[in-house]
Design a protein around this motif. Structure first.
Motif, PDB file in Angstrom:
ATOM      1  N   LEU A  81      14.901  36.751  65.556  1.00  0.00           N
ATOM      2  CA  LEU A  81      14.903  38.125  65.099  1.00  0.00           C
ATOM      3  C   LEU A  81      15.424  38.172  63.670  1.00  0.00           C
ATOM      4  N   THR A  82      14.721  38.878  62.809  1.00  0.00           N
ATOM      5  CA  THR A  82      15.177  39.082  61.435  1.00  0.00           C
ATOM      6  C   THR A  82      15.334  40.577  61.231  1.00  0.00           C
ATOM      7  N   LEU A  83      16.532  40.968  60.791  1.00  0.00           N
ATOM      8  CA  LEU A  83      16.857  42.384  60.656  1.00  0.00           C
ATOM      9  C   LEU A  83      17.369  42.702  59.262  1.00  0.00           C
ATOM     10  N   SER A  84      17.033  43.890  58.787  1.00  0.00           N
ATOM     11  CA  SER A  84      17.649  44.421  57.583  1.00  0.00           C
ATOM     12  C   SER A  84      18.894  45.164  58.054  1.00  0.00           C
ATOM     13  N   MET A  85      20.055  44.602  57.712  1.00  0.00           N
ATOM     14  CA  MET A  85      21.312  45.173  58.194  1.00  0.00           C
ATOM     15  C   MET A  85      21.963  45.999  57.088  1.00  0.00           C
ATOM     16  N   LYS A  86      22.468  47.162  57.477  1.00  0.00           N
ATOM     17  CA  LYS A  86      23.085  48.089  56.536  1.00  0.00           C
ATOM     18  C   LYS A  86      24.593  47.896  56.510  1.00  0.00           C
ATOM     19  N   GLU A  87      25.173  48.175  55.356  1.00  0.00           N
ATOM     20  CA  GLU A  87      26.615  48.094  55.136  1.00  0.00           C
ATOM     21  C   GLU A  87      27.290  49.316  55.749  1.00  0.00           C
ATOM     22  N   LEU A  88      28.474  49.106  56.350  1.00  0.00           N
ATOM     23  CA  LEU A  88      29.257  50.225  56.870  1.00  0.00           C
ATOM     24  C   LEU A  88      30.744  49.908  56.756  1.00  0.00           C
ATOM     25  N   ASN A  89      31.486  50.794  56.126  1.00  0.00           N
ATOM     26  CA  ASN A  89      32.957  50.770  56.077  1.00  0.00           C
ATOM     27  C   ASN A  89      33.573  49.567  55.393  1.00  0.00           C
ATOM     28  N   GLU A  92      31.566  45.688  58.065  1.00  0.00           N
ATOM     29  CA  GLU A  92      30.521  45.352  59.032  1.00  0.00           C
ATOM     30  C   GLU A  92      29.130  45.605  58.477  1.00  0.00           C
ATOM     31  N   LYS A  93      28.175  44.921  59.094  1.00  0.00           N
ATOM     32  CA  LYS A  93      26.742  45.157  58.855  1.00  0.00           C
ATOM     33  C   LYS A  93      26.170  45.560  60.208  1.00  0.00           C
ATOM     34  N   PHE A  94      25.225  46.501  60.200  1.00  0.00           N
ATOM     35  CA  PHE A  94      24.623  46.935  61.457  1.00  0.00           C
ATOM     36  C   PHE A  94      23.126  47.150  61.292  1.00  0.00           C
ATOM     37  N   ALA A  95      22.426  47.065  62.414  1.00  0.00           N
ATOM     38  CA  ALA A  95      20.984  47.346  62.454  1.00  0.00           C
ATOM     39  C   ALA A  95      20.649  47.900  63.827  1.00  0.00           C
ATOM     40  N   ASP A  96      19.774  48.882  63.843  1.00  0.00           N
ATOM     41  CA  ASP A  96      19.327  49.449  65.115  1.00  0.00           C
ATOM     42  C   ASP A  96      18.177  48.612  65.653  1.00  0.00           C
ATOM     43  N   PHE A 127      30.536  41.864  62.300  1.00  0.00           N
ATOM     44  CA  PHE A 127      31.748  42.183  61.546  1.00  0.00           C
ATOM     45  C   PHE A 127      32.123  41.017  60.641  1.00  0.00           C
ATOM     46  N   TYR A 128      32.496  41.342  59.402  1.00  0.00           N
ATOM     47  CA  TYR A 128      32.925  40.293  58.474  1.00  0.00           C
ATOM     48  C   TYR A 128      34.360  40.466  58.010  1.00  0.00           C
ATOM     49  N   GLU A 129      35.063  41.471  58.529  1.00  0.00           N
ATOM     50  CA  GLU A 129      36.491  41.670  58.268  1.00  0.00           C
ATOM     51  C   GLU A 129      37.180  41.988  59.590  1.00  0.00           C
TER      52      GLU A 129
END
Length: 165
Positions: A81-89, A92-96, A127-129
């Motif tokens: 799976l390859t996803l475009s993940m969005k930045e948040l806070n 973290e990176k997230f994708a629906d 999560f990266y932090e």
């Protein structure tokens, strides 16, 4: 004589058709059925029982260990799976995901850098932090060595690939 032939012909066709549909031997209930062989070109996931995940961000590759739960089992069926993940806070990176996965959300109290979770039923979060949280997530797994993960993910949106090892 013609009546006998008229009766026998459909009867013979029925018997022949029934024999053509018969399997050689049924699979006993205590034996697992064998999956249908699929060409490797059509199915790049060769071992869905693997709990090792390869996460690729640009030129960086990380390995993660997946948990054994129904959410992970359903997630693995979607790999690679390859996803475009969005930045948040800034943590973290997230994708629906296109479809929902089974959930069993709990509040971990503290998120660790490298945690891979599901928020709700269809939002994949990496999560990266590390930080404290009041939110509940379904845990999928964790990056074995998250050193360099924050730098690889950067501060904006990013493309991330997930595949079983």
């Amino acid at each position: 004589m013609k009546r006998t032939q008229l009766f026998l012909l459909p009867f013979l066709v029925f018997i022949m058709g029934s024999m053509a549909c018969k399997t050689d031997s049924p699979i006993p209930a205590d034996q697992p059925s064998m999956p249908n062989p699929v060409s490797p070109d059509l199915n790049p996931v060769t071992d869905s029982s693997s709990n090792r995940l390869r996460i690729r961000v640009g030129s960086s590759t990380f390995t993660a260990t997946l948990l054994s739960n129904p959410t992970v089992t359903a997630f693995k069926t979607r790999l690679p799976l390859t996803l475009s993940m969005k930045e948040l806070n800034g943590n973290e990176k997230f994708a629906d995901l296109s479809n929902s996965l089974p959930t069993n959300a709990t509040n971990p109290g503290t998120i660790q850098a490298g945690d891979l979770t599901l928020y709700g039923a269809n939002t994949l979060v990496l999560f990266y932090e590390s930080f404290r949280t009041s939110y509940s997530y379904t845990k999928l797994g964790r990056i074995d060595n998250p050193s360099g993960l924050a730098a690889a993910l950067g501060s904006g949106n990013v493309t991330v690939s997930f595949a079983l090892e």
